[in-house]
Every structure is written in structure tokens, then in C-alpha cells.
Design a protein around this motif. Structure first.
Motif, PDB file in Angstrom:
ATOM      1  N   ARG A 117       0.842  -1.205   0.008  1.00 28.49           N
ATOM      2  CA  ARG A 117      -0.030   0.109  -0.052  1.00 28.49           C
ATOM      3  C   ARG A 117       0.909   1.397  -0.085  1.00 28.49           C
ATOM      4  O   ARG A 117       0.520   2.242  -0.871  1.00 28.49           O
ATOM      5  CB  ARG A 117      -0.892  -0.055   1.256  1.00 28.49           C
ATOM      6  N   GLN A 118       1.927   1.265   0.986  1.00 28.71           N
ATOM      7  CA  GLN A 118       2.724   2.404   1.031  1.00 28.71           C
ATOM      8  C   GLN A 118       3.519   2.700  -0.266  1.00 28.71           C
ATOM      9  O   GLN A 118       3.683   3.837  -0.698  1.00 28.71           O
ATOM     10  CB  GLN A 118       3.781   1.826   1.891  1.00 28.71           C
ATOM     11  N   SER A 119       3.762   1.609  -1.118  1.00 30.03           N
ATOM     12  CA  SER A 119       4.754   1.773  -2.244  1.00 30.03           C
ATOM     13  C   SER A 119       3.860   2.378  -3.451  1.00 30.03           C
ATOM     14  O   SER A 119       4.412   2.865  -4.587  1.00 30.03           O
ATOM     15  CB  SER A 119       5.076   0.253  -2.858  1.00 30.03           C
ATOM     16  N   GLY A 120       2.549   2.613  -3.233  1.00 29.32           N
ATOM     17  CA  GLY A 120       1.646   3.004  -4.113  1.00 29.32           C
ATOM     18  C   GLY A 120       1.250   1.891  -5.503  1.00 29.32           C
ATOM     19  O   GLY A 120       0.520   2.207  -6.475  1.00 29.32           O
ATOM     20  N   LEU A 121       1.939   0.750  -5.339  1.00 29.84           N
ATOM     21  CA  LEU A 121       1.558  -0.363  -6.217  1.00 29.84           C
ATOM     22  C   LEU A 121       0.337  -1.137  -5.617  1.00 29.84           C
ATOM     23  O   LEU A 121      -0.240  -0.949  -4.812  1.00 29.84           O
ATOM     24  CB  LEU A 121       3.061  -1.272  -6.245  1.00 29.84           C
ATOM     25  N   THR A 122       0.106  -2.346  -6.210  1.00 28.54           N
ATOM     26  CA  THR A 122      -0.858  -3.169  -6.152  1.00 28.54           C
ATOM     27  C   THR A 122      -0.355  -4.478  -5.877  1.00 28.54           C
ATOM     28  O   THR A 122       0.558  -4.811  -6.504  1.00 28.54           O
ATOM     29  CB  THR A 122      -1.994  -3.167  -6.940  1.00 28.54           C
ATOM     30  N   PRO A 123      -1.012  -5.477  -5.201  1.00 31.87           N
ATOM     31  CA  PRO A 123      -0.523  -6.660  -4.850  1.00 31.87           C
ATOM     32  C   PRO A 123      -0.436  -7.372  -6.403  1.00 31.87           C
ATOM     33  O   PRO A 123       0.526  -8.224  -6.700  1.00 31.87           O
ATOM     34  CB  PRO A 123      -1.651  -7.315  -4.343  1.00 31.87           C
ATOM     35  N   GLN A 124      -1.303  -7.018  -7.463  1.00 32.05           N
ATOM     36  CA  GLN A 124      -1.190  -7.673  -8.732  1.00 32.05           C
ATOM     37  C   GLN A 124       0.106  -7.289  -9.543  1.00 32.05           C
ATOM     38  O   GLN A 124       0.504  -7.951 -10.382  1.00 32.05           O
ATOM     39  CB  GLN A 124      -2.238  -7.093  -9.776  1.00 32.05           C
ATOM     40  N   ASP A 125       0.917  -6.058  -9.113  1.00 29.00           N
ATOM     41  CA  ASP A 125       2.187  -5.696  -9.380  1.00 29.00           C
ATOM     42  C   ASP A 125       3.257  -6.589  -9.145  1.00 29.00           C
ATOM     43  O   ASP A 125       4.410  -6.682  -9.569  1.00 29.00           O
ATOM     44  CB  ASP A 125       2.481  -4.230  -9.099  1.00 29.00           C
ATOM     45  N   ILE A 126       2.893  -7.274  -8.156  1.00 28.93           N
ATOM     46  CA  ILE A 126       4.302  -8.114  -7.500  1.00 28.93           C
ATOM     47  C   ILE A 126       4.438  -9.264  -8.207  1.00 28.93           C
ATOM     48  O   ILE A 126       3.275 -10.218  -8.658  1.00 28.93           O
ATOM     49  CB  ILE A 126       4.028  -8.562  -6.191  1.00 28.93           C
ATOM     50  N   GLY A 127       5.590  -9.481  -8.747  1.00 28.01           N
ATOM     51  CA  GLY A 127       6.039 -10.521  -9.901  1.00 28.01           C
ATOM     52  C   GLY A 127       6.525 -11.905  -9.016  1.00 28.01           C
ATOM     53  O   GLY A 127       6.638 -13.045  -9.622  1.00 28.01           O
ATOM     54  N   TYR A 128       7.012 -11.607  -7.950  1.00 25.24           N
ATOM     55  CA  TYR A 128       7.707 -12.837  -7.038  1.00 25.24           C
ATOM     56  C   TYR A 128       7.697 -12.361  -5.632  1.00 25.24           C
ATOM     57  O   TYR A 128       7.781 -11.166  -5.344  1.00 25.24           O
ATOM     58  CB  TYR A 128       8.948 -12.950  -7.613  1.00 25.24           C
ATOM     59  N   THR A 129       7.493 -13.365  -4.829  1.00 22.11           N
ATOM     60  CA  THR A 129       7.648 -13.288  -3.252  1.00 22.11           C
ATOM     61  C   THR A 129       8.594 -14.147  -2.972  1.00 22.11           C
ATOM     62  O   THR A 129       8.767 -15.214  -3.238  1.00 22.11           O
ATOM     63  CB  THR A 129       6.257 -13.642  -2.821  1.00 22.11           C
ATOM     64  N   PHE A 130       9.539 -13.373  -1.999  1.00 20.26           N
ATOM     65  CA  PHE A 130      10.567 -13.864  -1.479  1.00 20.26           C
ATOM     66  C   PHE A 130      10.212 -13.961   0.003  1.00 20.26           C
ATOM     67  O   PHE A 130      10.403 -13.007   0.785  1.00 20.26           O
ATOM     68  CB  PHE A 130      12.070 -13.390  -1.899  1.00 20.26           C
ATOM     69  N   VAL A 131      10.162 -15.203   0.703  1.00 16.35           N
ATOM     70  CA  VAL A 131       9.690 -15.471   1.962  1.00 16.35           C
ATOM     71  C   VAL A 131      10.918 -16.138   2.882  1.00 16.35           C
ATOM     72  O   VAL A 131      11.376 -16.962   2.374  1.00 16.35           O
ATOM     73  CB  VAL A 131       8.528 -16.198   2.323  1.00 16.35           C
ATOM     74  N   SER A 132      11.012 -15.482   4.348  1.00 17.08           N
ATOM     75  CA  SER A 132      11.994 -16.167   5.161  1.00 17.08           C
ATOM     76  C   SER A 132      11.080 -16.487   6.138  1.00 17.08           C
ATOM     77  O   SER A 132      10.485 -15.641   6.865  1.00 17.08           O
ATOM     78  CB  SER A 132      12.920 -15.214   5.279  1.00 17.08           C
ATOM     79  N   ASN A 133      11.249 -17.822   6.746  1.00 13.82           N
ATOM     80  CA  ASN A 133      10.498 -18.137   8.016  1.00 13.82           C
ATOM     81  C   ASN A 133      11.166 -19.306   8.611  1.00 13.82           C
ATOM     82  O   ASN A 133      10.905 -20.465   8.350  1.00 13.82           O
ATOM     83  CB  ASN A 133       8.972 -18.392   7.562  1.00 13.82           C
ATOM     84  N   CYS A 134      12.336 -19.179   9.203  1.00 11.62           N
ATOM     85  CA  CYS A 134      13.360 -20.258   9.301  1.00 11.62           C
ATOM     86  C   CYS A 134      12.731 -21.368  10.590  1.00 11.62           C
ATOM     87  O   CYS A 134      13.147 -22.408  10.171  1.00 11.62           O
ATOM     88  CB  CYS A 134      14.709 -19.741  10.016  1.00 11.62           C
ATOM     89  N   PHE A 135      12.046 -20.576  11.305  1.00 12.67           N
ATOM     90  CA  PHE A 135      11.328 -21.518  12.246  1.00 12.67           C
ATOM     91  C   PHE A 135       9.954 -21.817  12.107  1.00 12.67           C
ATOM     92  O   PHE A 135       9.232 -22.085  13.309  1.00 12.67           O
ATOM     93  CB  PHE A 135      11.999 -21.189  13.913  1.00 12.67           C
ATOM     94  N   GLY A 136       9.443 -21.970  10.838  1.00 10.16           N
ATOM     95  CA  GLY A 136       8.131 -22.474  10.642  1.00 10.16           C
ATOM     96  C   GLY A 136       7.616 -23.648  11.550  1.00 10.16           C
ATOM     97  O   GLY A 136       6.453 -23.772  11.999  1.00 10.16           O
ATOM     98  N   ILE A 137       8.527 -24.538  11.563  1.00 11.49           N
ATOM     99  CA  ILE A 137       8.297 -25.664  12.318  1.00 11.49           C
ATOM    100  C   ILE A 137       7.595 -25.568  13.677  1.00 11.49           C
ATOM    101  O   ILE A 137       6.784 -26.282  14.137  1.00 11.49           O
ATOM    102  CB  ILE A 137       9.700 -26.657  12.375  1.00 11.49           C
ATOM    103  N   ALA A 138       8.061 -24.331  14.242  1.00  7.49           N
ATOM    104  CA  ALA A 138       7.663 -24.071  15.629  1.00  7.49           C
ATOM    105  C   ALA A 138       6.173 -23.843  15.476  1.00  7.49           C
ATOM    106  O   ALA A 138       5.466 -23.682  16.631  1.00  7.49           O
ATOM    107  CB  ALA A 138       8.221 -22.879  16.319  1.00  7.49           C
ATOM    108  N   GLU A 139       5.530 -23.674  14.399  1.00 14.54           N
ATOM    109  CA  GLU A 139       4.117 -23.167  14.340  1.00 14.54           C
ATOM    110  C   GLU A 139       3.676 -24.433  13.410  1.00 14.54           C
ATOM    111  O   GLU A 139       2.361 -24.231  12.920  1.00 14.54           O
ATOM    112  CB  GLU A 139       3.919 -21.786  13.530  1.00 14.54           C
ATOM    113  N   HIS A 140       4.286 -25.260  13.048  1.00 18.50           N
ATOM    114  CA  HIS A 140       3.711 -26.387  12.324  1.00 18.50           C
ATOM    115  C   HIS A 140       3.201 -25.986  10.949  1.00 18.50           C
ATOM    116  O   HIS A 140       2.338 -26.308  10.310  1.00 18.50           O
ATOM    117  CB  HIS A 140       2.408 -27.007  12.929  1.00 18.50           C
TER     118      HIS A 140
END
Ligand SMILES: CC(C)(COP(=O)(O)OP(=O)(O)OC[C@H]1O[C@@H](n2cnc3c(N)ncnc32)[C@H](O)[C@@H]1OP(=O)(O)O)[C@@H](O)C(=O)NCCC(=O)NCCS
Length: 384
Positions: A34-57
Motif C-alpha cells: 500500500r505504501q509503495s503505491g503499487l498493488t498486490p497484482q504488480d508483485i511478480g515474485y515473493t521471497f519469504v523467510s521463515n526459518c522456524f516455521g516448524i515451531a508453528e507447524h
């Protein structure tokens, strides 16, 4: 390569989250978009980090975040580079956008561990060290950084008060940061009276275990045209690795990965340390801030702690370091930390760091380390 900008940046308050990591990641991602003035549809790729996702199954959280953003068809990948995971995500986003594979990309990191006790979190974190040589033999990160601190103090006699000054400075900055885990100042006396965790590291030498989420939107200059905010122009995005187990390093007086990533970054940016107005560095322990400033080339070896104690790195000093409060006091939700350093730089550039402004915001550097330096990212930004 195309000129690449960071055009949106958002973080929640670090500490203890009621939301899941996935919910928090989606919410901060939406805020950054929202802050960038773009829309989610403008996003071409999402890079996620969540090392300890296992703690939340929960693993494979990228598609879930994209679903929450209303872009289920957008590709995503989860990156793990220990504590430098989301700066690794930022690097990949920059590579994609600069190389023309995406016009805009989302970087998001989230961690939630506060439902675990300290022993469990400590043993989870320790698997990012060398299991065969370190973790299996009982090493933990406070223990490994205590080893680095002991080696440093043997080579360069340094008073406790000098390390204390770093903790006091970072707590003072965090007290002015609404995103910070600890929003309270501490005195040197409080630092000196705090219990020993792993000699010579006291409680206030250590970062805490924090939950948190942070997101960045990276876009090509030619795609954004008229940005909604003051963008961070990416001048350098460098990463390095190094020998992970500390016994095989030539010395313990710094982190080789920082030195390598820093020289690559300064080369890319065609800059020198004197060109940087302020920094966010990886201070998981106070010794890490000292080593970072020396390895990045800001201070000669053995002098970083004294410079800090002399006020050079204070928010209104000659070289402000960690105006956010750093990992020490803003907190260290591992996967969100690298992105959150850039959130601080974005807020400083955009006049959003109310009450903790640094004097000059023409250029900034972000330094993010994985574990005891098996990996490292250095990013340099400037104004347009
Ligand atoms: C330092 C450490 C051992 C303290 O853990 P602990 O003794 O179990 O502490 P608790 O969680 O029980 O908290 C006790 C109190 O100390 C505070 N506290 C915990 N860690 C703190 C820290 N690092 N700095 C300041 N205060 C801290 C808590 O907020 C709590 O305060 P309260 O009583 O006012 O609520 C733990 O925070 C730690 O291991 N930190 C390092 C994490 C790490 O290794 N990260 C990876 C880096 S590479």
C-alpha cells in the motif's frame, strides 16, 4: 541491469505476537505494498523467510501469504540463510528486478517463537551453527559469541563499560522506536549489574528472542515512474559466505564474511565507508556490533568499542549506528531482522523515524549476518 528501488517497507512491533507468523507476514506485506503505491497484482515474485516455521507447524508459507494478498498465482520461494534470511531474500528480489525477471518483488520475513521456552528456542537456533563440530558438542549462540568476545578482549584489552555503552545506546534508540521489542532505556549501572549469560556476555550484551514480521517492496525505477514515497536507490547488494565452524578460521577477531561482503558492496557502489551517513548493523551481541564496524572498514581493528564508548556511533554522533535500537533492543525475530534493518533506513529517508532521526540521510548501509558469519549480506542505499 535496471536501476532498482525499495519503494515500500513495513514492520510490526517486535516482541510477543498474538498473530501467527503467516498472519503477521501477510499484514506487513500488505502495508508495504500500500505504501509503495503499487498493488498486490504488480508483485511478480515473493521471497519469504521463515526459518522456524516448524515451531508453528507451518512450512511452505509463501503461497499462503500470496493467497492472503489475493495473488495466488504469483510465484514464491522460502529462503533460509539463518539470521540473514530476509536480507538474502532482498538480494534475490533485487537480482530478479534488476535482471528484468520481475518488475516488482516482495520480500517478507516472519518468526514466531515466543510460545517456546528459552531452552527450546536456544536449541532450535543452535542448529544454524555447525552441528557436527559445534552444536552436537553443546555450543549455543551466546556461547559462540562469548568465545568471539573472549578472543577479542584478549587481543584488545577492552573495558566492560565500552561494551555497556553499546547496549545503553541501542536501548536509548529503541525507546524511540514503536517497532522495538524493548522500548526502555537502560543505564550503564543496569548493564553492569545484569547477570552473566555466557562469560563475558551479560544479559544486556544479548539480543532477546523476539517474534516479528517485516516486509519490503522492490521495484524497477522504470516501472514505478512516480513513487509514492522517497525510494531507497539500491547502490549495492552483496552477499558472502565463509567457513562456518569457528575452529577452522584464521582468527576470531572478526567475521570474514563481513569483510568479503563489505568490499564487494563498496566496489559495486563505488563508495567508501566515509561516504555512508548511517548504518544498521547486525548486533546480535554487543561484540558483534564492534566486529561489524571494524570488518566493514569504519574503524581500525581493536578500536570499535572505544569509538562507540566515545559517542561516535550515537544517533547524533558522527556515524550513527543502529538508530532502530538494533537486534539488541529492537529485537531479533531471525527471519524478519534483515528486512527490518531496511525498514529503519526507509523510515529515516522518509521522515517517519519520529524522535530518533539521524542528522544525515543521503546514504545508508545495512549489514546482516547468518549465525556466526557463515553468511552475510551488505546493502548500500542512497537517495535519488
Ligand atoms: C539472554 C537470554 C539467555 C535471556 O533468556 P532468559 O534468561 O530465559 O530470560 P527470560 O526470557 O526468562 O526473561 C527474563 C526477563 O529478562 C528480559 N530479557 C530477556 N532477554 C533479554 C535480553 N536479551 N536483553 C534484555 N532483557 C532481556 C525479559 O524481557 C524478562 O523481563 P521481565 O522479567 O521484565 O519480563 C536469551 O534472551 C537469549 O538466549 N538471547 C540470545 C538469543 C540468540 O542467541 N539469538 C541468536 C543470535 S545469533
Amino acid at each position: 541491469m535496471r536501476e532498482t528501488w525499495v519503494v515500500g517497507a513495513a514492520s510490526n512491533r517486535f516482541g510477543k505476537m498474538q498473530e501467527t507468523g503467516r498472519e503477521a507476514a501477510t499484514r506487513v506485506a500488505l502495508e508495504a505494498i500500500r505504501q509503495s503505491g503499487l498493488t498486490p497484482q504488480d508483485i511478480g515474485y515473493t521471497f519469504v523467510s521463515n526459518c522456524f516455521g516448524i515451531a508453528e507447524h507451518q512450512a511452505h508459507v509463501g503461497p499462503l501469504i500470496n493467497n492472503g494478498l489475493g495473488i495466488p498465482d504469483t510465484p514464491s520461494v522460502t529462503l533460509e540463510s539463518a539470521c540473514s534470511s530476509s536480507s538474502a531474500g532482498l538480494h534475490e528480489a533485487i537480482v530478479h528486478v534488476a535482471g528484468g525477471f520481475a518488475n516488482a518483488a516482495l520480500v517478507v520475513g516472519a518468526e514466531k517463537l515466543s510460545h517456546l521456552d528459552t531452552l527450546t528456542s536456544t536449541s532450535y537456533f543452535a542448529i544454524a551453527a555447525d552441528y557436527a563440530f559445534e552444536t552436537k558438542n553443546g555450543a549455543t549462540f551466546p556461547g559462540l559469541y562469548a568465545t568471539l568476545a573472549s578472543a577479542y578482549r584478549q587481543a584488545f584489552p577492552t573495558k566492560d563499560e565500552m561494551f555497556g555503552a553499546i547496549a545503553v545506546k541501542n536501548h536509548a534508540n529503541a525507546a524511540r522506536n514503536p517497532h522495538a521489542h524493548f522500548q526502555k532505556e537502560i543505564s550503564l549501572a543496569t548493564y553492569l549489574a545484569s547477570p552473566m549469560i555466557a562469560t563475558p556476555l551479560r544479559l544486556y550484551d544479548c539480543c532477546p528472542f523476539s517474534d516479528g514480521a517485516a516486509a519490503l517492496v522492490v521495484a524497477a525505477k522504470e516501472f514505478v515512474k512516480s513513487p509514492a514515497t522517497e525510494p531507497l536507490v539500491v547502490r549495492a547488494s552483496a552477499r558472502s559466505g565463509s567457513v562456518t565452524d569457528m575452529q577452522d578460521r584464521p582468527d576470531l577477531l572478526g567475521l570474514p564474511a563481513t569483510r568479503t561482503a563489505a568490499s564487494a558492496a563498496f566496489r559495486q557502489a563505488k563508495m567508501e565507508p566515509k561516504d555512508i551517513d548511517f548504518l544498521e548493523v547486525h548486533d546480535c551481541f554487543t561484540i558483534a556490533e564492534v566486529m561489524a564496524l571494524e570488518d566493514l572498514g569504519f574503524f581500525p581493528k581493536g578500536t570499535g568499542a572505544k569509538e562507540s564508548a566515545d559517542g561516535v556511533t550515537a544517533r547524533d554522533g558522527k556515524l550513527p549506528v543502529n538508530p532502530s535500537g538494533g537486534l539488541k533492543a529492537k529485537g531479533h525475530p531471525v527471519s524478519a531482522t534483515g528486512a527490518s534493518q531496511v525498514v529503519e533506513i526507509f523510515e529515516q529517508f522518509n521522515g517517519l523515524a519520529k524522535g530518533r532521526e539521524v542528522p544525515k540521510t543521503g546514504t545508508a548501509l545495512a549489514h546482516n549476518v547468518g549465525a556466526t558469519g557463515g553468511s552475510c549480506s551488505v546493502h548500500i542505499f542512497s537517495r535519488r
